[in-house]
Scaffold this active site. Sequence first.
Site, PDB file in Angstrom:
ATOM      1  N   GLY A 184       1.785  83.926  57.493  1.00 15.02           N
ATOM      2  CA  GLY A 184       2.098  84.583  56.906  1.00 15.02           C
ATOM      3  C   GLY A 184       1.237  84.931  55.821  1.00 15.02           C
TER       4      GLY A 184
ATOM      5  N   ARG B 167       3.776  53.719  64.669  1.00 13.87           N
ATOM      6  CA  ARG B 167       2.613  53.974  65.032  1.00 13.87           C
ATOM      7  C   ARG B 167       1.938  52.316  65.374  1.00 13.87           C
ATOM      8  NH1 ARG B 167       0.118  59.085  62.481  1.00 13.87           N
ATOM      9  NH2 ARG B 167       1.064  58.286  61.264  1.00 13.87           N
TER      10      ARG B 167
ATOM     11  N   LYS C 161       3.942  71.113  68.598  1.00 10.27           N
ATOM     12  CA  LYS C 161       2.363  71.758  68.739  1.00 10.27           C
ATOM     13  C   LYS C 161       2.534  72.945  69.602  1.00 10.27           C
ATOM     14  CE  LYS C 161       2.179  68.361  65.146  1.00 10.27           C
ATOM     15  NZ  LYS C 161       0.869  69.161  63.611  1.00 10.27           N
TER      16      LYS C 161
ATOM     17  N   TYR D 241      -1.919  85.339  66.109  1.00 12.76           N
ATOM     18  CA  TYR D 241      -1.901  85.629  65.020  1.00 12.76           C
ATOM     19  C   TYR D 241      -3.546  86.128  65.228  1.00 12.76           C
ATOM     20  CZ  TYR D 241       2.018  85.802  61.539  1.00 12.76           C
ATOM     21  OH  TYR D 241       3.059  86.404  60.572  1.00 12.76           O
TER      22      TYR D 241
ATOM     23  N   THR E 273      -5.306  58.458  65.728  1.00 15.46           N
ATOM     24  CA  THR E 273      -6.676  58.561  64.327  1.00 15.46           C
ATOM     25  C   THR E 273      -5.480  57.916  63.297  1.00 15.46           C
ATOM     26  OG1 THR E 273      -7.483  60.586  64.468  1.00 15.46           O
ATOM     27  CG2 THR E 273      -7.318  59.260  62.434  1.00 15.46           C
TER      28      THR E 273
ATOM     29  N   TYR F 182       8.508  67.325  68.755  1.00 12.02           N
ATOM     30  CA  TYR F 182       7.073  67.187  68.319  1.00 12.02           C
ATOM     31  C   TYR F 182       6.103  68.048  69.588  1.00 12.02           C
ATOM     32  CZ  TYR F 182       2.547  65.312  66.567  1.00 12.02           C
ATOM     33  OH  TYR F 182       1.746  64.846  66.288  1.00 12.02           O
TER      34      TYR F 182
ATOM     35  N   ASP G 160       8.884  71.771  50.840  1.00 12.25           N
ATOM     36  CA  ASP G 160       9.225  71.901  51.863  1.00 12.25           C
ATOM     37  C   ASP G 160       8.938  73.493  52.497  1.00 12.25           C
ATOM     38  OD1 ASP G 160       9.897  72.706  54.407  1.00 12.25           O
ATOM     39  OD2 ASP G 160      12.095  71.590  53.708  1.00 12.25           O
ATOM     40  N   VAL G 161       7.820  73.323  53.756  1.00  8.68           N
ATOM     41  CA  VAL G 161       7.024  74.209  53.990  1.00  8.68           C
ATOM     42  C   VAL G 161       7.947  75.312  55.008  1.00  8.68           C
ATOM     43  CG1 VAL G 161       4.323  73.707  53.139  1.00  8.68           C
ATOM     44  CG2 VAL G 161       5.327  73.369  55.148  1.00  8.68           C
TER      45      VAL G 161
HETATM   46  P1  NAD Z   1       2.251  61.909  58.093  1.00  3.12           P
HETATM   47  O1  NAD Z   1       3.377  61.016  58.037  1.00  3.12           O
HETATM   48  O2  NAD Z   1       1.557  60.930  57.406  1.00  3.12           O
HETATM   49  O3  NAD Z   1       1.577  62.579  57.527  1.00  3.12           O
HETATM   50  C1  NAD Z   1       2.590  64.052  56.849  1.00  3.12           C
HETATM   51  C2  NAD Z   1       3.036  65.102  56.067  1.00  3.12           C
HETATM   52  O4  NAD Z   1       3.761  65.938  55.697  1.00  3.12           O
HETATM   53  C3  NAD Z   1       4.292  63.847  54.875  1.00  3.12           C
HETATM   54  O5  NAD Z   1       3.150  63.539  53.646  1.00  3.12           O
HETATM   55  C4  NAD Z   1       5.151  64.455  54.627  1.00  3.12           C
HETATM   56  O6  NAD Z   1       5.949  64.120  53.951  1.00  3.12           O
HETATM   57  C5  NAD Z   1       4.604  66.227  54.765  1.00  3.12           C
HETATM   58  N1  NAD Z   1       5.657  66.721  55.470  1.00  3.12           N
HETATM   59  C6  NAD Z   1       6.826  66.715  56.776  1.00  3.12           C
HETATM   60  N2  NAD Z   1       7.243  68.439  56.680  1.00  3.12           N
HETATM   61  C7  NAD Z   1       7.002  68.619  55.771  1.00  3.12           C
HETATM   62  C8  NAD Z   1       7.514  69.895  55.507  1.00  3.12           C
HETATM   63  N3  NAD Z   1       8.483  70.399  55.568  1.00  3.12           N
HETATM   64  N4  NAD Z   1       6.714  70.316  54.289  1.00  3.12           N
HETATM   65  C9  NAD Z   1       5.954  69.966  53.416  1.00  3.12           C
HETATM   66  N5  NAD Z   1       5.801  69.130  53.377  1.00  3.12           N
HETATM   67  C10 NAD Z   1       6.511  67.882  55.386  1.00  3.12           C
HETATM   68  O7  NAD Z   1       1.545  62.052  59.300  1.00  3.12           O
HETATM   69  P2  NAD Z   1      -0.186  62.052  59.770  1.00  3.12           P
HETATM   70  O8  NAD Z   1      -0.991  61.277  60.813  1.00  3.12           O
HETATM   71  O9  NAD Z   1      -0.930  62.224  58.482  1.00  3.12           O
HETATM   72  O10 NAD Z   1       0.065  63.276  59.837  1.00  3.12           O
HETATM   73  C11 NAD Z   1      -0.528  64.854  59.663  1.00  3.12           C
HETATM   74  C12 NAD Z   1      -0.914  66.038  60.784  1.00  3.12           C
HETATM   75  O11 NAD Z   1      -1.970  65.441  62.102  1.00  3.12           O
HETATM   76  C13 NAD Z   1       0.450  66.173  61.398  1.00  3.12           C
HETATM   77  O12 NAD Z   1       0.871  67.659  61.328  1.00  3.12           O
HETATM   78  C14 NAD Z   1       0.526  65.354  62.634  1.00  3.12           C
HETATM   79  O13 NAD Z   1       1.158  65.937  63.834  1.00  3.12           O
HETATM   80  C15 NAD Z   1      -1.368  65.710  63.260  1.00  3.12           C
HETATM   81  N6  NAD Z   1      -1.229  64.508  63.912  1.00  3.12           N
HETATM   82  C16 NAD Z   1      -1.922  63.486  63.455  1.00  3.12           C
HETATM   83  C17 NAD Z   1      -2.136  62.283  64.452  1.00  3.12           C
HETATM   84  C18 NAD Z   1      -2.465  61.145  64.016  1.00  3.12           C
HETATM   85  O14 NAD Z   1      -3.492  60.411  65.198  1.00  3.12           O
HETATM   86  N7  NAD Z   1      -2.596  60.647  62.079  1.00  3.12           N
HETATM   87  C19 NAD Z   1      -2.296  62.829  65.878  1.00  3.12           C
HETATM   88  C20 NAD Z   1      -1.981  63.890  66.219  1.00  3.12           C
HETATM   89  C21 NAD Z   1      -1.792  65.024  64.883  1.00  3.12           C
HETATM   90  N1  UDP Z   2       3.639  51.001  70.900  1.00  2.00           N
HETATM   91  C1  UDP Z   2       3.881  49.032  71.100  1.00  2.00           C
HETATM   92  N2  UDP Z   2       4.301  48.917  70.525  1.00  2.00           N
HETATM   93  C2  UDP Z   2       4.786  48.524  69.515  1.00  2.00           C
HETATM   94  C3  UDP Z   2       4.058  50.385  68.935  1.00  2.00           C
HETATM   95  C4  UDP Z   2       3.934  50.792  69.945  1.00  2.00           C
HETATM   96  O1  UDP Z   2       3.170  48.456  72.583  1.00  2.00           O
HETATM   97  O2  UDP Z   2       5.159  48.235  68.455  1.00  2.00           O
HETATM   98  C5  UDP Z   2       2.767  51.364  72.513  1.00  2.00           C
HETATM   99  C6  UDP Z   2       3.877  52.405  72.727  1.00  2.00           C
HETATM  100  O3  UDP Z   2       4.191  52.588  73.354  1.00  2.00           O
HETATM  101  C7  UDP Z   2       2.742  53.460  73.175  1.00  2.00           C
HETATM  102  C8  UDP Z   2       0.694  53.340  72.114  1.00  2.00           C
HETATM  103  O4  UDP Z   2       1.251  51.698  72.039  1.00  2.00           O
HETATM  104  O5  UDP Z   2       1.472  53.903  74.369  1.00  2.00           O
HETATM  105  C9  UDP Z   2       0.903  54.398  70.986  1.00  2.00           C
HETATM  106  O6  UDP Z   2       2.260  54.382  70.124  1.00  2.00           O
HETATM  107  P1  UDP Z   2       1.847  55.174  68.914  1.00  2.00           P
HETATM  108  O7  UDP Z   2       3.312  54.900  68.560  1.00  2.00           O
HETATM  109  O8  UDP Z   2       1.122  54.434  67.882  1.00  2.00           O
HETATM  110  O9  UDP Z   2       1.693  56.774  69.429  1.00  2.00           O
HETATM  111  P2  UDP Z   2       1.529  57.381  70.747  1.00  2.00           P
HETATM  112  O10 UDP Z   2       2.397  57.082  72.031  1.00  2.00           O
HETATM  113  O11 UDP Z   2       1.890  59.100  70.111  1.00  2.00           O
HETATM  114  O12 UDP Z   2       0.271  58.232  71.024  1.00  2.00           O
END
Ligand code: NAD
Ligand code: UDP
Length: 328
Positions: free
Chosen positions: A103, A187, A150, A160, A176, A146, A57-58
């Site tokens: 760090g 999602r 961020k 830093y 993505t 969240y 856990d980071v």
């Molecule tokens: P994900 O949930 O698939 O991956 C996140 C990973 O982080 C998981 O494997 C989880 O177990 C690990 N994790 C969470 N808390 C932790 C902790 N305290 N210590 C160690 N590991 C931990 O999500 P993702 O879509 O792959 O997202 C990855 C990163 O990209 C995140 O920082 C997210 O905020 C960012 N991001 C993703 C999207 C997207 O569309 N996928 C969009 C914006 C930002």
């Molecule tokens: N959304 C939806 N039906 C679902 C899940 C999500 O209409 O079953 C909508 C949600 O309200 C948002 C958009 O799809 O407007 C994208 O949602 P997601 O959770 O994928 O990502 P984020 O809101 O973080 O962009």
Amino acid sequence: MKKILITGAAGFLGSHLCDKFIDEGFKVIGMDNLITGDLKNIEHLFKLDNFEFYHHDVSKFVHVADELDYILHFASPASPIDYLKIPIQTLKVGSLGTHNLLGLAKAKDARLLIASTSEVYGDPLVHPQTEDYYGNVNTIGPRGVYDEAKRFQESMTMAYHRFHGLETRIVRIFNTYGPRMRLNDGRVIPAFIGQALRGEDLTVFGDGSQTRSFCYVDDQVEGIYKLLLSDYAEPVNIGNPYEISILDFAEEIIKLTGTEQKIVFKPLPKDDPMQRQPDITRAKSILGWEPKVNREEGMKLTYDYFKSLSKEELQRSEHKDFSVHNRK
Ligand code: NAD
Ligand code: UDP
């Protein structure tokens, strides 16, 4: 051989980044506490000499014995369902976790790239979103855990960079998608495809007029790779600017999957951003990057992945409707 630490390695983006850096000849150290990730995303890497995995856990002190050249901090719950379920861990990994990795980067003289998000713009009043826009964020709403983690992560990283001269990079990732997303992470893409595969109606939140712009994972990974190797320390948006309303997107999914189910409307979750589209002028000019995979191609690859999952996995992934807990 250059060494890179990737946090969140067992997650969706982290696992694809591990693959990319292995392909590019790096030694990769993956780290994850598996809170939302799954080892099956990286199990194919365990046999390689240039891959190691730490279950950690980071948000707690991070120790790595090796020298490091680069760190990618991707650990964080990332879907609204996940961070509503584990809000404190979400705040901690963005703040305490980021501090630990800053760090570590300082101690190892490594370059750190942090995964930020379009959520730093909140429910944006400027469209499309440029990196200069400061955002419209509700600090105390359900998404605040969240979004503010961020935003703090970005401030801490810039501090830093400025105060310690640390080499840092900030990517602002826009929605993505692709293989290895969790079918039940809530999602919209796994939600709609899961519903179509299970023969359930597709749940559109609100009237579906809210927009998103979806980026295929290979494009995202390429953008992150280029940013890490660039000399640019300010935030860079990486996403696909092709915008679509959620209602039109639901209709696209019905066509793609051939499901005979219909669309049903559910309440819009609180603070759900109404419009989202990245301005990628900066990524184009500084990194020479732009997305290459269109939605039709990307969605086909993603649908093929979800179809390949077992029946049990599909049944286990019944859709969780968080909107009922979270009305405006
Ligand atoms: P994900 O949930 O698939 O991956 C996140 C990973 O982080 C998981 O494997 C989880 O177990 C690990 N994790 C969470 N808390 C932790 C902790 N305290 N210590 C160690 N590991 C931990 O999500 P993702 O879509 O792959 O997202 C990855 C990163 O990209 C995140 O920082 C997210 O905020 C960012 N991001 C993703 C999207 C997207 O569309 N996928 C969009 C914006 C930002
Ligand atoms: N959304 C939806 N039906 C679902 C899940 C999500 O209409 O079953 C909508 C949600 O309200 C948002 C958009 O799809 O407007 C994208 O949602 P997601 O959770 O994928 O990502 P984020 O809101 O973080 O962009």
